[in-house]
Design an enzyme around this catalytic site. Structure first.
Site, PDB file in Angstrom:
ATOM      1  N   CYS A 196      -0.984   6.767   9.771  1.00 55.26           N
ATOM      2  CA  CYS A 196       0.222   6.120  10.297  1.00 55.26           C
ATOM      3  C   CYS A 196      -0.143   4.850  11.044  1.00 55.26           C
ATOM      4  CB  CYS A 196       0.929   7.011  11.303  1.00 55.26           C
ATOM      5  SG  CYS A 196       1.592   8.490  10.620  1.00 55.26           S
ATOM      6  N   CYS A 217       6.305  -6.403   8.213  1.00 49.80           N
ATOM      7  CA  CYS A 217       7.422  -5.843   8.982  1.00 49.80           C
ATOM      8  C   CYS A 217       7.810  -6.857  10.050  1.00 49.80           C
ATOM      9  CB  CYS A 217       7.000  -4.531   9.641  1.00 49.80           C
ATOM     10  SG  CYS A 217       8.360  -3.668  10.465  1.00 49.80           S
ATOM     11  N   GLU A 225       0.817  -1.216   0.000  1.00 52.18           N
ATOM     12  CA  GLU A 225       0.000   0.000   0.000  1.00 52.18           C
ATOM     13  C   GLU A 225       0.850   1.266   0.000  1.00 52.18           C
ATOM     14  OE1 GLU A 225      -3.735  -1.799   2.521  1.00 52.18           O
ATOM     15  OE2 GLU A 225      -2.220  -0.653   3.571  1.00 52.18           O
ATOM     16  N   CYS A 275       1.268  -1.066  15.968  1.00 55.99           N
ATOM     17  CA  CYS A 275       1.260  -0.816  14.521  1.00 55.99           C
ATOM     18  C   CYS A 275       0.551  -1.950  13.783  1.00 55.99           C
ATOM     19  CB  CYS A 275       2.692  -0.686  14.026  1.00 55.99           C
ATOM     20  SG  CYS A 275       2.810  -0.440  12.250  1.00 55.99           S
ATOM     21  N   CYS A 327       6.251  -3.760  16.490  1.00 58.67           N
ATOM     22  CA  CYS A 327       5.824  -2.660  17.364  1.00 58.67           C
ATOM     23  C   CYS A 327       4.369  -2.944  17.754  1.00 58.67           C
ATOM     24  CB  CYS A 327       5.931  -1.316  16.637  1.00 58.67           C
ATOM     25  SG  CYS A 327       7.619  -0.882  16.188  1.00 58.67           S
ATOM     26  N   CYS A 386       3.417   8.649   0.839  1.00 55.87           N
ATOM     27  CA  CYS A 386       3.920   7.792   1.907  1.00 55.87           C
ATOM     28  C   CYS A 386       4.157   6.417   1.280  1.00 55.87           C
ATOM     29  CB  CYS A 386       2.856   7.745   3.006  1.00 55.87           C
ATOM     30  SG  CYS A 386       3.285   6.681   4.367  1.00 55.87           S
TER      31      CYS A 386
HETATM   32  N1  SAH Z   1       9.155   1.539  10.520  1.00 52.57           N
HETATM   33  C1  SAH Z   1       9.291   2.936  10.359  1.00 52.57           C
HETATM   34  C2  SAH Z   1       8.316   3.560   9.377  1.00 52.57           C
HETATM   35  C3  SAH Z   1       6.866   3.127   9.427  1.00 52.57           C
HETATM   36  S1  SAH Z   1       5.805   3.710  10.690  1.00 52.57           S
HETATM   37  C4  SAH Z   1       9.207   3.643  11.703  1.00 52.57           C
HETATM   38  O1  SAH Z   1       8.880   2.994  12.688  1.00 52.57           O
HETATM   39  O2  SAH Z   1       9.538   4.816  11.769  1.00 52.57           O
HETATM   40  C5  SAH Z   1       5.650   5.434  10.483  1.00 52.57           C
HETATM   41  C6  SAH Z   1       5.260   6.141  11.776  1.00 52.57           C
HETATM   42  O3  SAH Z   1       3.934   5.762  12.208  1.00 52.57           O
HETATM   43  C7  SAH Z   1       6.173   5.809  12.953  1.00 52.57           C
HETATM   44  O4  SAH Z   1       6.569   6.987  13.607  1.00 52.57           O
HETATM   45  C8  SAH Z   1       5.287   4.980  13.900  1.00 52.57           C
HETATM   46  O5  SAH Z   1       5.687   5.132  15.240  1.00 52.57           O
HETATM   47  C9  SAH Z   1       3.931   5.566  13.599  1.00 52.57           C
HETATM   48  N2  SAH Z   1       2.818   4.667  13.952  1.00 52.57           N
HETATM   49  C10 SAH Z   1       2.804   3.323  13.909  1.00 52.57           C
HETATM   50  N3  SAH Z   1       1.604   2.852  14.312  1.00 52.57           N
HETATM   51  C11 SAH Z   1       0.852   3.934  14.595  1.00 52.57           C
HETATM   52  C12 SAH Z   1      -0.500   4.107  15.041  1.00 52.57           C
HETATM   53  N4  SAH Z   1      -1.297   3.074  15.235  1.00 52.57           N
HETATM   54  N5  SAH Z   1      -0.959   5.371  15.244  1.00 52.57           N
HETATM   55  C13 SAH Z   1      -0.146   6.435  15.000  1.00 52.57           C
HETATM   56  N6  SAH Z   1       1.108   6.330  14.563  1.00 52.57           N
HETATM   57  C14 SAH Z   1       1.620   5.092  14.367  1.00 52.57           C
END
Ligand code: SAH
Length: 356
Positions: free
Chosen positions: A340, A120, A100, A127, A124, A113
């Site tokens: 995000c 991944c 996506e 996420c 986390c 984006c």
């Molecule tokens: N792996 C990379 C890029 C992808 S995530 C990273 O971690 O930076 C991009 C951003 O979205 C990151 O800052 C992450 O902390 C944030 N993010 C992930 N899940 C989220 C959520 N459920 N709500 C808001 N931000 C989120």
């Protein structure tokens, strides 16, 4: 099976550098400058068919489709419209995997984006991408094609690129940098390197490598907690690269590159939104030449909650006064699950559920 082999044996042109395209045409017995022409057609003039490449000889144009393909992506679905907010594109790749990208238009920018991986490995907790696990890295061509496809489909330029889609860019370092190099080549796609942001969950040794190589792309670091133990729970990658090492790498980057780094901090209600967090975060911001993006959590499941606007305001007040720049990113696109952390690739999930 035959069809798959056939697709695989064809050379994919998007993702190849100018010199790789020159080598490719030489291997077909053509003159080297034909490689440069194809490079310009693909990256500058958004050609997606060989027929469009009108300055190649008809003979050459006719032989190319049997040997090569231009793009990697088939668009399965789009959600949202540019007029009302973000647009999410769901693509299928030639091996059937899905990925996506999200287009985020605003007044004078059109930000894309992009995803760096399918799924991944970092897990986390908050996420959505983590939930599908790690499938594979994207190739540089598959990354660049997200931009080229959408530029072609909308007929409008993309001004900014953020590696904040699916995956951890620094676990696919070589392809991510090669793709950024293609996006920023002044003879090709010509996106300003300052408008390409690579966001990492915190792979410290890659931050150092990125710095030592003098990469001109901007760096963002997803912090999410100023405390080692808490961050380790939220982002298990912290077990491998602890917060101290990470902040040292961040300082090394800002000192050597002379650039600011952007910290991203997802705000979770009653978890990392207290005064204690704000003060510890403020100390970190003082110690690194940086700015801060606060991202109120976008719902993925009911494990975490988004703080209300007054809580977010309160958190900002605790941080002030602050020399570092600060912005609150109320993600757009939550309605289409394009904000995000919401990019899970429903198609990938459907596949998992149906055992495909
Ligand atoms: N792996 C990379 C890029 C992808 S995530 C990273 O971690 O930076 C991009 C951003 O979205 C990151 O800052 C992450 O902390 C944030 N993010 C992930 N899940 C989220 C959520 N459920 N709500 C808001 N931000 C989120």
């Amino acid at each position: 099976m035959n069809e798959r082999t056939d697709i695989k044996s064809k050379q994919h042109l998007i993702g190849m550098t100018r010199s790789e395209l020159e080598q490719f045409v030489l291997s077909l017995g053509e003159k080297k400058f034909r490689g440069r022409q194809i490079y310009q057609w693909i990256y500058q003039k958004d050609a997606r068919s060989f027929d469009a490449m009108t300055d190649l000889s008809t003979n050459f144009r006719d032989t190319l489709p049997a040997l090569a393909e231009i793009g990697h992506l088939t668009c399965l679905e789009t959600r949202g419209t540019e007029e009302t907010g973000s647009v999410k594109y769901l693509f299928r790749l030639s091996d059937g995997e899905c990925v996506e990208s999200v287009l985020i238009p605003d007044e004078n920018r059109r930000t894309l984006c992009v995803s760096a991986q399918i799924g991944c490995a970092l897990n986390c907790r908050f996420c959505a991408t983590a939930k599908i696990g790690f499938h594979r890295n994207l190739t540089s061509g598959e990354i660049v094609d997200q931009l080229l496809y959408i530029k072609h489909a909308t007929g409008k330029p993309i001004t900014n690129v953020v590696y904040m889609g699916m995956g951890e860019p620094f676990q696919n370092y070589t392809a991510v940098i090669k793709a950024a190099d293609l996006m920023s080549d002044p003879q090709g796609m010509a996106t300003s390197p300052r408008r390409i942001v690579i966001s990492t969950a915190g792979i410290a040794d890659k931050i150092i490598q990125f710095t030592d190589e003098g990469q001109k792309y901007r760096l963002a670091l997803s912090l999410n907690s100023p405390f080692q133990d808490e961050r380790r729970e939220l982002m298990p990658v912290t077990r491998q690269w602890n917060l101290d090492e990470l902040l040292q790498a961040a300082r090394y980057y800002t000192r050597i590159s002379g650039n600011k780094l952007t910290f991203e901090y997802v705000l979770f209600a009653e978890l990392n939104d207290t005064r204690k967090h704000a003060l510890a975060l403020k100390d970190i911001l003082k110690s690194v030449n940086s700015k801060l993006n606060l991202i109120p959590y976008n719902a993925v499941d009911d494990q975490f909650k988004r703080p209300g606007p007054e809580k977010v305001d309160q958190f900002v007040q605790w941080l002030l006064p602050l020399k570092a720049g600060l912005s609150v990113r109320w993600s757009r696109g939550t309605d289409i699950k394009a904000a995000c952390g919401q990019l899970a690739g429903e198609e990938n999930q459907r596949k998992i559920q149906s055992g495909r």
